[in-house]
Design a protein around this motif. Structure first.
Motif, mmCIF file in Angstrom:
data_model
loop_
_atom_site.group_PDB
_atom_site.id
_atom_site.type_symbol
_atom_site.label_atom_id
_atom_site.label_comp_id
_atom_site.label_asym_id
_atom_site.label_seq_id
_atom_site.Cartn_x
_atom_site.Cartn_y
_atom_site.Cartn_z
ATOM 1 N N UNK A 195 0.841 -1.200 0.000
ATOM 2 C CA UNK A 195 0.000 0.000 0.000
ATOM 3 C C UNK A 195 0.877 1.251 0.000
ATOM 4 N N UNK A 196 1.894 1.273 0.846
ATOM 5 C CA UNK A 196 2.798 2.418 0.891
ATOM 6 C C UNK A 196 3.515 2.575 -0.451
ATOM 7 N N UNK A 197 3.963 1.477 -1.027
ATOM 8 C CA UNK A 197 4.661 1.523 -2.311
ATOM 9 C C UNK A 197 3.757 2.062 -3.415
ATOM 10 N N UNK A 198 2.506 1.613 -3.425
ATOM 11 C CA UNK A 198 1.580 2.046 -4.476
ATOM 12 C C UNK A 198 1.168 3.502 -4.329
ATOM 13 N N UNK A 199 1.140 4.008 -3.122
ATOM 14 C CA UNK A 199 0.688 5.377 -2.891
ATOM 15 C C UNK A 199 1.834 6.372 -2.749
ATOM 16 N N UNK A 200 3.064 5.942 -2.970
ATOM 17 C CA UNK A 200 4.225 6.796 -2.740
ATOM 18 C C UNK A 200 4.267 8.015 -3.641
ATOM 19 N N UNK A 201 3.687 7.950 -4.827
ATOM 20 C CA UNK A 201 3.782 9.057 -5.763
ATOM 21 C C UNK A 201 2.579 9.983 -5.771
ATOM 22 N N UNK A 202 1.688 9.833 -4.821
ATOM 23 C CA UNK A 202 0.497 10.686 -4.793
ATOM 24 C C UNK A 202 0.869 12.143 -4.542
ATOM 25 N N UNK A 203 0.217 13.008 -5.287
ATOM 26 C CA UNK A 203 0.408 14.435 -5.095
ATOM 27 C C UNK A 203 -0.950 15.052 -4.766
ATOM 28 N N UNK A 204 -1.151 15.294 -3.487
ATOM 29 C CA UNK A 204 -2.444 15.804 -3.034
ATOM 30 C C UNK A 204 -2.670 17.255 -3.422
ATOM 31 N N UNK A 205 -1.609 17.968 -3.768
ATOM 32 C CA UNK A 205 -1.747 19.381 -4.091
ATOM 33 C C UNK A 205 -2.058 19.635 -5.558
ATOM 34 N N UNK A 206 -2.018 18.615 -6.395
ATOM 35 C CA UNK A 206 -2.323 18.806 -7.813
ATOM 36 C C UNK A 206 -3.438 17.845 -8.222
ATOM 37 N N UNK A 207 -4.153 18.252 -9.277
ATOM 38 C CA UNK A 207 -5.277 17.470 -9.776
ATOM 39 C C UNK A 207 -4.814 16.082 -10.156
ATOM 40 N N UNK A 208 -5.520 15.045 -9.839
ATOM 41 C CA UNK A 208 -6.830 14.889 -9.207
ATOM 42 C C UNK A 208 -6.785 14.702 -7.698
ATOM 43 N N UNK A 209 -5.703 15.128 -7.063
ATOM 44 C CA UNK A 209 -5.582 15.170 -5.604
ATOM 45 C C UNK A 209 -5.671 13.790 -4.953
ATOM 46 N N UNK A 210 -5.314 12.740 -5.686
ATOM 47 C CA UNK A 210 -5.340 11.387 -5.130
ATOM 48 C C UNK A 210 -6.718 10.775 -5.045
ATOM 49 N N UNK A 211 -7.713 11.407 -5.667
ATOM 50 C CA UNK A 211 -9.082 10.890 -5.582
ATOM 51 C C UNK A 211 -9.252 9.492 -6.196
ATOM 52 N N UNK A 212 -8.682 9.183 -7.369
ATOM 53 C CA UNK A 212 -8.861 7.823 -7.891
ATOM 54 C C UNK A 212 -8.315 6.754 -6.948
ATOM 55 N N UNK A 213 -7.165 7.028 -6.357
ATOM 56 C CA UNK A 213 -6.566 6.073 -5.433
ATOM 57 C C UNK A 213 -7.401 5.909 -4.174
ATOM 58 N N UNK A 214 -7.852 7.030 -3.618
ATOM 59 C CA UNK A 214 -8.641 6.968 -2.385
ATOM 60 C C UNK A 214 -10.001 6.307 -2.607
ATOM 61 N N UNK A 215 -10.636 6.585 -3.750
ATOM 62 C CA UNK A 215 -11.915 5.943 -4.069
ATOM 63 C C UNK A 215 -11.715 4.440 -4.240
ATOM 64 N N UNK A 216 -10.643 4.057 -4.923
ATOM 65 C CA UNK A 216 -10.374 2.640 -5.139
ATOM 66 C C UNK A 216 -10.045 1.925 -3.838
ATOM 67 N N UNK A 217 -9.271 2.566 -2.980
ATOM 68 C CA UNK A 217 -8.958 1.961 -1.682
ATOM 69 C C UNK A 217 -10.238 1.778 -0.867
ATOM 70 N N UNK A 218 -11.115 2.764 -0.902
ATOM 71 C CA UNK A 218 -12.396 2.632 -0.202
ATOM 72 C C UNK A 218 -13.233 1.492 -0.749
ATOM 73 N N UNK A 219 -13.245 1.345 -2.079
ATOM 74 C CA UNK A 219 -14.003 0.256 -2.690
ATOM 75 C C UNK A 219 -13.405 -1.100 -2.322
ATOM 76 N N UNK A 220 -12.093 -1.194 -2.348
ATOM 77 C CA UNK A 220 -11.430 -2.452 -1.994
ATOM 78 C C UNK A 220 -11.724 -2.813 -0.540
ATOM 79 N N UNK A 221 -11.603 -1.840 0.339
ATOM 80 C CA UNK A 221 -11.856 -2.086 1.755
ATOM 81 C C UNK A 221 -13.314 -2.476 1.993
ATOM 82 N N UNK A 222 -14.219 -1.718 1.398
ATOM 83 C CA UNK A 222 -15.645 -2.025 1.572
ATOM 84 C C UNK A 222 -16.017 -3.397 1.025
#
Length: 102
Positions: free
Chosen positions: A47-74
């Protein structure tokens, strides 16, 4: 030559545990401990390796990753099926990055 070395390495890694820990012999406690803890540590590392390149300050602000993580967890909490949750999360992520957040 390289293929032969790869085959030999694969065979050794597959059969070595059976040679080191035969069925009639008790498995050492540290091996049992590693068997219980390493899967969780490996998932955390992935999880840390996959999310290491996220840039929350630029579009899309990590939304695809966070939505996917939520879907996987749910999905995993709901169905308890790793293959289903990881597969569906991967498909969702690919759809999100290719059509929703291009």
């Amino acid at each position: 030559m390289i293929t032969g070395v790869m085959v030999l390495a694969t065979v050794i890694t597959r059969f070595l545990p059976f040679l080191l820990f035969p069925a009639g012999k008790e498995t050492p406690k540290y091996i049992l401990y590693l068997g219980q803890t390493l899967p969780y540590a490996t998932i955390g590392l992935l999880v840390v390796y996959c999310l290491r390149g996220l840039q929350f300050l630029s579009y899309p602000h990590g939304l695809p990753e966070l939505i996917s993580i939520g879907a996987i967890t749910g999905l995993h909490l709901w169905k308890g099926n790793s293959l289903l949750s990881i597969g569906a999360g991967t498909i969702l992520y690919m759809v999100l990055i290719q059509s929703v957040f291009p």
